[in-house]
Design an enzyme around this catalytic site. Structure first.
Site, PDB file in Angstrom:
ATOM      1  N   PHE A 373       4.403  -3.266  -0.290  1.00 39.83           N
ATOM      2  CA  PHE A 373       5.471  -4.211  -0.624  1.00 39.83           C
ATOM      3  C   PHE A 373       5.049  -5.331  -1.566  1.00 39.83           C
ATOM      4  O   PHE A 373       5.802  -6.263  -1.799  1.00 39.83           O
ATOM      5  CB  PHE A 373       6.025  -4.824   0.666  1.00 39.83           C
ATOM      6  CG  PHE A 373       6.589  -3.799   1.594  1.00 39.83           C
ATOM      7  CD1 PHE A 373       7.624  -2.976   1.195  1.00 39.83           C
ATOM      8  CD2 PHE A 373       6.071  -3.634   2.864  1.00 39.83           C
ATOM      9  CE1 PHE A 373       8.141  -2.014   2.036  1.00 39.83           C
ATOM     10  CE2 PHE A 373       6.574  -2.684   3.717  1.00 39.83           C
ATOM     11  CZ  PHE A 373       7.615  -1.865   3.305  1.00 39.83           C
ATOM     12  N   ASP A 483      -1.338   5.340  11.562  1.00 42.43           N
ATOM     13  CA  ASP A 483      -1.714   5.463  10.146  1.00 42.43           C
ATOM     14  C   ASP A 483      -3.232   5.342  10.008  1.00 42.43           C
ATOM     15  O   ASP A 483      -3.725   4.722   9.068  1.00 42.43           O
ATOM     16  CB  ASP A 483      -0.999   4.370   9.329  1.00 42.43           C
ATOM     17  CG  ASP A 483      -0.912   4.711   7.849  1.00 42.43           C
ATOM     18  OD1 ASP A 483      -1.338   5.829   7.471  1.00 42.43           O
ATOM     19  OD2 ASP A 483      -0.430   3.876   7.068  1.00 42.43           O
TER      20      ASP A 483
HETATM   21  P1  ATP Z   1      -0.260   1.107   2.217  1.00 43.93           P
HETATM   22  O1  ATP Z   1       0.837   1.211   3.196  1.00 43.93           O
HETATM   23  O2  ATP Z   1       0.004   1.753   0.893  1.00 43.93           O
HETATM   24  O3  ATP Z   1      -1.622   1.460   2.819  1.00 43.93           O
HETATM   25  P2  ATP Z   1      -0.197  -1.654   2.723  1.00 43.93           P
HETATM   26  O4  ATP Z   1       1.051  -2.372   2.328  1.00 43.93           O
HETATM   27  O5  ATP Z   1      -0.338  -1.330   4.151  1.00 43.93           O
HETATM   28  O6  ATP Z   1      -0.373  -0.412   1.799  1.00 43.93           O
HETATM   29  P3  ATP Z   1      -2.894  -2.484   2.877  1.00 43.93           P
HETATM   30  O7  ATP Z   1      -3.368  -1.066   2.955  1.00 43.93           O
HETATM   31  O8  ATP Z   1      -2.974  -3.277   4.119  1.00 43.93           O
HETATM   32  O9  ATP Z   1      -1.434  -2.539   2.275  1.00 43.93           O
HETATM   33  O10 ATP Z   1      -3.685  -3.266   1.730  1.00 43.93           O
HETATM   34  C1  ATP Z   1      -3.854  -2.722   0.433  1.00 43.93           C
HETATM   35  C2  ATP Z   1      -5.280  -2.991  -0.046  1.00 43.93           C
HETATM   36  O11 ATP Z   1      -5.544  -4.385  -0.068  1.00 43.93           O
HETATM   37  C3  ATP Z   1      -6.366  -2.403   0.850  1.00 43.93           C
HETATM   38  O12 ATP Z   1      -6.655  -1.077   0.506  1.00 43.93           O
HETATM   39  C4  ATP Z   1      -7.549  -3.323   0.573  1.00 43.93           C
HETATM   40  O13 ATP Z   1      -8.197  -2.929  -0.621  1.00 43.93           O
HETATM   41  C5  ATP Z   1      -6.880  -4.664   0.337  1.00 43.93           C
HETATM   42  N1  ATP Z   1      -6.833  -5.435   1.600  1.00 43.93           N
HETATM   43  C6  ATP Z   1      -5.837  -5.469   2.515  1.00 43.93           C
HETATM   44  N2  ATP Z   1      -6.121  -6.301   3.526  1.00 43.93           N
HETATM   45  C7  ATP Z   1      -7.327  -6.813   3.267  1.00 43.93           C
HETATM   46  C8  ATP Z   1      -8.190  -7.746   3.964  1.00 43.93           C
HETATM   47  N3  ATP Z   1      -7.818  -8.295   5.129  1.00 43.93           N
HETATM   48  N4  ATP Z   1      -9.380  -8.046   3.407  1.00 43.93           N
HETATM   49  C9  ATP Z   1      -9.756  -7.478   2.230  1.00 43.93           C
HETATM   50  N5  ATP Z   1      -9.003  -6.599   1.524  1.00 43.93           N
HETATM   51  C10 ATP Z   1      -7.797  -6.267   2.036  1.00 43.93           C
END
Ligand code: ATP
Length: 636
Positions: A373, A483
């Site tokens: 998002f 997931d």
């Molecule tokens: P998706 O559903 O496509 O996996 P998402 O919206 O759940 O995306 P995340 O996977 O949580 O998003 O985050 C995307 C990227 O941001 C991660 O792959 C990582 O590289 C980075 N990231 C997310 N959270 C953190 C964190 N707490 N510390 C460091 N990097 C982070």
């Protein structure tokens, strides 16, 4: 037919690669299908799991018509690839897809955007020897600016006057003016209002081009302003309302230059790489941290590099329009109430005690990832008198409607979790943009490290133990993750893995150990157990199946499970008793554990507690542990 059916699932449903139907239609150049999908409301700028949009996909697959159609319908050509910082024009130029290059430029994309490495599409076309694209990019002209003249130019003006002028006009989001710095007449500054603040961006010049921070190069100021009127492209908002100068105040516009060549010369432009950003020292930028108090009278010591929630780093901000403390407090109370109400109403189980974080306690930094998002930024959170590093998962305005519920659901699950192998949520900031404030897991995604030669089998075993330990804890809290995959494991350092991404997590029922999903949505089918795919049931045992696939990804050093096979082919393969084969170099005993996780019947799979023990009891893991390389998670 499918789209007309009332049972048609969500238009933006994703496959295992996070691609929507619009991505697939764009790759194939199926204009009719693109048209239909957009007509029904598909998200034109959705990103797949690599952070790639349908427009980018069309450019990559050499589909100029699809490209034209998408951009006319509102696709944003400034959205960048999260890793390379490329926009669709970079991709088309690198591949020599001249038709797509033309369509992008003719329909308003800037001619000379820059990548994370400061490459323009012209640089890439040269490097990959696509002469026809080089010729085109050297001589192309961007679309004519829509505003005639320079109704936004105020001549010489200092920061304070600019602030007053914008305030006088109401300081609505998107109001802007251009001025030359009162102290440095050669320097142009864009002053604009967004989110109740006035921002000042110095316009840099380099080899007869104008640009803001790492944004595109433009031949003229009119083109620059016009671009940011079309797209925010890293600014806090699009430029919407020019503020005209008072009558008689200015009769000639900013300096215009006749240029010998319309395109910037790559050799000169690349020399910019790594050069320090020029500071407008007589009118020093003020960090949001220094915004307490009114307009700064003396320069603050040093500027923390601020980033707005997209991809550009606009590091020279700000002078503040500051609401009084009282109004601020009232606003914060209102936000807290709003958040508690929204959290309470968000479905899926979890705690209602989510911490509401004041936006002024947050400083945004560089982008470190792309979420479904919006982008994930590195940032700082003020805790008492100190600032701690955090990760900020943002909800982009484009996803406000669709994403907010899921976003808050994730917060609700995470705020009740506290374990060394699980990413910690510090709170939610209502923004805008809304942000999940999480502990910063310094090295980021594990997937990015798996191919690194320094990663040994013992490291993988350690991480497997930690993931099992975190999952054991989650099981105790009665949540299913749904997931679990290598992409959702982050590394704090080589000795500490953490489970992240609780967007799909759900509470299991009070009297049973499973959650039944009634909606489809984006399902990572290749990680899912058969009972989840067939009956929508999710349990700790189905998380164990996903753990097995995660182990496989780790031991195959980040390969895609089942390669190019479709979800349907994978299901057939599993039904026929076939499983993922042993990755090269994967120890036999580890593969044996994976196979146990993929037992068809859930009751035949090991539990997370058993899995945790299996890895801890491995002699290789023991040796690693005793070297004191990490603090192992404790047994339950
Ligand atoms: P998706 O559903 O496509 O996996 P998402 O919206 O759940 O995306 P995340 O996977 O949580 O998003 O985050 C995307 C990227 O941001 C991660 O792959 C990582 O590289 C980075 N990231 C997310 N959270 C953190 C964190 N707490 N510390 C460091 N990097 C982070």
């Amino acid at each position: 037919m499918i789209l007309e059916d009332s049972l048609c699932g969500t238009l933006d449903a994703r496959n295992a690669d996070g691609r929507t139907a619009l991505h697939e239609a764009s790759a194939l150049g199926e204009e009719n299908i693109i048209f239909r999908l957009l007509e029904k409301g598909a998200n034109i700028n959705s990103k797949d799991s690599n952070g790639v949009t349908p427009l980018y996909t069309a450019c990559s697959s050499n589909q100029p018509k699809a490209c034209q159609f998408l951009i006319i319908k509102g696709a944003d050509p400034t959205l960048r690839h999260p890793r390379t910082g490329w926009v669709p024009l970079h991709e088309a130029a690198m591949k020599g897809h001249a038709g797509c290059v033309k369509e992008l430029i003719m329909n308003g994309a800037p001619c000379h955007p820059r990548s994370a490495d400061n490459d323009t599409p012209l640089d890439l076309a040269r490097r990959y020897e696509h002469q026809h694209v080089v010729m085109y990019l050297k001589t192309c002209k961007p679309k004519n600016p829509r505003l005639q003249g320079k109704p936004w130019f105020h001549g010489s003006m200092d920061r304070k006057k600019a602030l007053e002028s914008i305030q006088k006009h109401g300081a609505k989001d998107g109001q802007y003016l251009l001025r030359s710095s009162a102290n440095k007449p050669d320097t142009m500054v864009l002053s604009m209002a967004a989110n109740g603040t006035v921002f000042n961006f110095e316009i840099n010049t380099k080899m007869e081009s104008y640009y803001i921070d790492d944004g595109p190069y433009f031949d003229t100021l009119e083109q620059l302003i016009d671009h940011y009127c079309r797209y925010d492209d890293g600014l806090p908002t699009q430029l919407l309302f020019p503020i005209p100068p008072p009558p008689g105040r200015i009769d000639n516009g900013p300096p215009t230059r006749e240029k010998p060549s319309p395109a910037p010369r790559p050799a000169d432009l690349t020399s910019h790489k790594g050069s320090p950003v020029r500071r407008d020292s007589p009118e020093p930028p003020v960090s949001p941290l220094d915004r307490e108090g009114s307009i700064p009278m003396s320069p603050p010591p040093e500027l923390p590099t601020g980033r707005v929630p997209k991809t550009n780093t606009f590091s020279k901000l700000f002078s503040g329009i500051r609401a009084s403390e009282k109004i601020k407090k009232k606003e914060m109370d209102r936000q807290r109430k709003e958040l508690q109400k929204a959290i309470h109403e968000a479905p899926g189980g979890g705690s209602d005690e989510v911490q509401c974080i004041d936006a002024s306690h947050i400083e945004r930094g560089n982008e470190i990832g792309q979420g479904e998002f919006g982008s994930v930024l590195e940032g700082k959170l003020k805790e008492g008198n100190r600032w701690v590093k955090v990760a900020l998962k943002t909800l982009h305005a484009d996803h406000l409607q669709t994403g907010q519920k899921e976003f808050l659901r994730e917060a609700k699950v995470m705020c009740g979790l506290d374990h060394p192998c699980i990413v910690k949520l510090m709170g939610v900031c209502l923004g805008p943009p809304m942000m999940l404030v999480q502990e910063l897991v310094s090295l980021g995604a594990m997937l990015d490290f798996l191919q690194n030669d320094s990663i040994t089998a013992s490291d993988l075993k350690l991480w497997a133990t930690q993931i099992a330990s975190g999952m054991m804890y989650l099981e105790g809290k009665k949540f299913v993750h749904r997931d679990l995959a290598a992409r959702n494991i982050l590394l704090e350092n080589k000795g500490q893995a953490k489970i992240s991404d609780f967007g799909l997590s759900r509470a299991t029922g009070a009297n049973n150990d499973y959650y039944r999903s009634t909606t489809g949505g984006r399902w990572p089918v290749k990680w899912y157990a058969p009972e989840s795919i067939y009956y929508g049931t999710f349990s700790h045992a189905s998380d164990v199946w996903s753990f097995g696939v995660t182990l496989w990804e780790m031991n195959s050093r980040g390969s895609q499970p089942y390669g190019e096979k479709t979800g349907a082919e994978v299901i057939k393969q599993i039904e026929n008793g076939h499983r993922l084969s042993r990755p090269e170099g994967c120890p036999q005993n580890v593969y044996h554990i994976m196979q146990k996780c993929w037992s068809y019947k859930p009751c035949n799979r090991p539990t997370f507690s058993q899995l945790n023990d299996m890895f801890r009891d491995d002699p290789e893991y023991g040796a690693f542990y005793h070297r004191g390389a990490h603090n192992p998670p404790s047994r339950r």
